[in-house]
Write an enzyme that holds these catalytic residues in place. Structure first.
Site, mmCIF file in Angstrom:
data_model
loop_
_atom_site.group_PDB
_atom_site.id
_atom_site.type_symbol
_atom_site.label_atom_id
_atom_site.label_comp_id
_atom_site.label_asym_id
_atom_site.label_seq_id
_atom_site.Cartn_x
_atom_site.Cartn_y
_atom_site.Cartn_z
ATOM 1 N N HIS A 50 77.233 -2.600 -23.864
ATOM 2 C CA HIS A 50 77.213 -1.160 -23.579
ATOM 3 C C HIS A 50 78.639 -0.640 -23.372
ATOM 4 O O HIS A 50 79.058 0.318 -24.027
ATOM 5 C CB HIS A 50 76.348 -0.902 -22.333
ATOM 6 N N GLU A 51 79.353 -1.295 -22.493
ATOM 7 C CA GLU A 51 80.719 -0.834 -22.194
ATOM 8 C C GLU A 51 81.631 -1.000 -23.411
ATOM 9 O O GLU A 51 82.524 -0.183 -23.642
ATOM 10 C CB GLU A 51 81.287 -1.562 -20.972
HETATM 11 ZN ZN ZN Z 1 77.504 4.462 -20.631
#
Ligand code: ZN
Length: 518
Positions: free
Chosen positions: A281-282
């Site tokens: 995600h990051e």
């Molecule tokens: Zn996010």
């Protein structure tokens, strides 16, 4: 990307820089200061000893004041007006986009009177304390007066920003996070999404098939998880020579500037999937930051993201569309086995795929799965608009909240701690932030449909651990544009269509119905 002269003197031989060169020069210096502040904020979450907190607060507030002063200086206004009056500048698309966005940013930063800015800052810091305490003791009544204040201040803020013709106060607040989007448009898309999700989630609740949850309990040391996350990040295209991956309590991504993008994740003692998925995600955020045209335009709006919703679309695309797919795990599972070892014996791709796509309606937004997550957001969007518009008195919030959770997710809310007191956002003074999360999911699904149509062999490439075509498409169609277009316009250009709930519904239906045999 067309390049523009940023620091060249006027072509007439006049030694003074042009107004545009002086303006972008000022913005660059301000961005350097802001990035120093962001570096300190990153350090605070990752490295700083606890006793350094007071000094850090002083450092950050000194820099924040400096940055604000420079952004709102009369010189910026003079130069901006001079540039806007120069018709020749409008011919260059990049310059025109920059001027449009510098004007927007200047108005946002200067329309609020200093007294209101101060009141918001003071209220938020007290509200945050009150919220922590109220959540701990499950005491909504103790937080309610603070929430009322936050709502009132946001009402004043919306008035200062100006409510667009035919719009509502919420539009003015939303514009800060998601420029170019109105609450009526968001509501239209959200309502259709909610109507489509309800039968899917009800059918899943009634399904007899349940994915195996064994992967949640496989013990994997944090150092091993970190090694795996690093390998995966490298392979998907996050440039670790121009970025880092560290650990923090709440994972985040901070694009400091050209050549330096910081990511954090966290590793649970059991199971390696959550830490990896959060790193993905990051990294989605991080690869967007690395793909923005910062090398040549640092400090200019064109080098920034289009909106929070578009930023979130990049993280969700890598986390969900890639990281919860079969082709990804056909490559990643053998890779994980090499790093993790015998703990993964007997785990196959189907088990990982089922585990990662489990739908389990729950009370907590941040723990929600891909399908039910959006219902949490839509609830927050509706109550925020109700409170801001005055239709929903703050004291009635818990009742309305609990009823809606029962209706949408089929579960009883046992206490406000796990109900309307669970999120930090309102106590920080922020209203209208939540919808950007679901907008991110919607943009991600729509981009995903477009990229799959453009790259028919994508699954095979992912199976081989080759993510370059995917990242290349995102660079070309999303990243390199920065803030050249508004989010709705960027979506139309990249996908050929305006934002719609259909791609996300098709994606979830197509994945979850076969998985649950419904
Ligand atoms: Zn996010």
């Amino acid at each position: 990307m067309a390049t523009t002269e940023t620091n060249a003197p006027a072509a007439t031989g006049d030694p003074r820089p042009t107004a545009y060169a002086e303006l972008t020069g000022l913005l660059r210096e301000t961005a350097v200061l802001a990035s120093a502040s962001a570096t300190l904020a990153w350090d605070q979450e990752t490295m700083m000893p606890p006793a350094g907190a007071a000094l850090r607060a002083d450092q950050l507030s000194a820099l924040t004041a400096l940055v604000h002063e420079r952004r709102t200086s009369p010189r910026v206004a003079e130069l901006l007006a001079e540039c806007e009056a120069d018709a020749s500048l409008a011919a260059d698309e990049v310059v025109a986009a920059n001027l449009r966005e510098i004007r927007r940013g200047y108005e946002l930063a200067t329309r609020l009177p200093t007294s209101l800015v101060r009141e918001i800052a003071e209220t938020s810091s007290k509200a945050l304390e009150a919220w922590r305490d109220a959540r701990e003791r499950d005491d909504f009544a103790a937080f309610a007066p603070w929430l009322e204040k936050v709502v009132g201040l946001n009402r004043s803020k919306a008035e200062c920003y100006g409510v667009p013709e035919g719009g509502e106060p919420y539009d003015a607040l939303l514009d800060e996070f998601e420029p170019g989007m109105t609450s009526a448009e968001v509501r239209g898309v959200f309502d259709a999404l909610r109507a489509g999700l309800a039968p899917l989630i009800a059918d899943i609740a009634g399904a007899s098939r349940r994915p195996d949850q064994r992967l949640a309990r496989v013990p994997v040391p944090a150092t091993t998880q970190s090694e795996l996350a690093r390998r995966v990040l490298e392979r998907i295209g996050f440039d670790l020579r121009a970025g880092r991956l560290d650990v923090s309590t709440h994972p985040f991504c901070e694009g400091l500037g050209p050549g330096d993008t910081r990511l954090t994740t966290r590793y649970a003692d059991e199971g390696f999937v959550d830490g990896l998925v959060s790193a993905l995600h990051e990294a989605g955020h991080g690869m967007y930051e690395q793909g923005l045209p910062k090398a040549e335009h640092f400090g200019q709006p064109i080098a920034e993201s289009a909106s929070l919703g578009i930023h979130e679309s990049q993280s969700r695309l890598w986390e969900n569309m890639v990281g919860r797919s079969r082709p990804f795990w056909e490559w990643a599972l053998p890779e994980a086995r090499r790093v993790v070892g015998s703990a993964l014996d007997g785990v196959d791709v189907e088990e990982a795929y089922g585990f990662l796509n489990t739908v389990d309606p729950g009370l907590i937004r941040v723990e929600a799965d891909e399908a039910t997550y959006n219902l949490h957001i839509m609830l927050r969007f509706d109550v925020e608009r109700g409170m801001l518009g005055g239709d929903l008195p703050v004291r009635d919030l818990p009742g309305v909240w609990n009823e809606r959770v029962k209706q949408d997710l089929g579960i009883e809310v046992p206490d406000d701690r796990r109900g309307c007191l669970q999120d930090i956002h309102w106590s920080l003074g922020a209203l209208a932030y939540f919808p950007t999360y679901t907008l991110g999911n919607l943009y991600a699904a729509q981009l995903w449909e477009a990229v799959r149509a453009a790259l028919p062999g994508l699954d095979d490439r992912m199976r081989e651990g080759d993510f370059t075509p995917l990242l290349g498409w995102l660079r070309e169609n999303v990243h390199r544009h920065g803030r050249r277009f508004t989010a709705p316009e960027l979506c139309r250009r990249a996908t050929g269509k305006p934002l719609s709930p259909e791609p996300l519904l098709r994606y979830l239906e197509g994945k979850l119905r076969p998985l649950y045999g419904i």
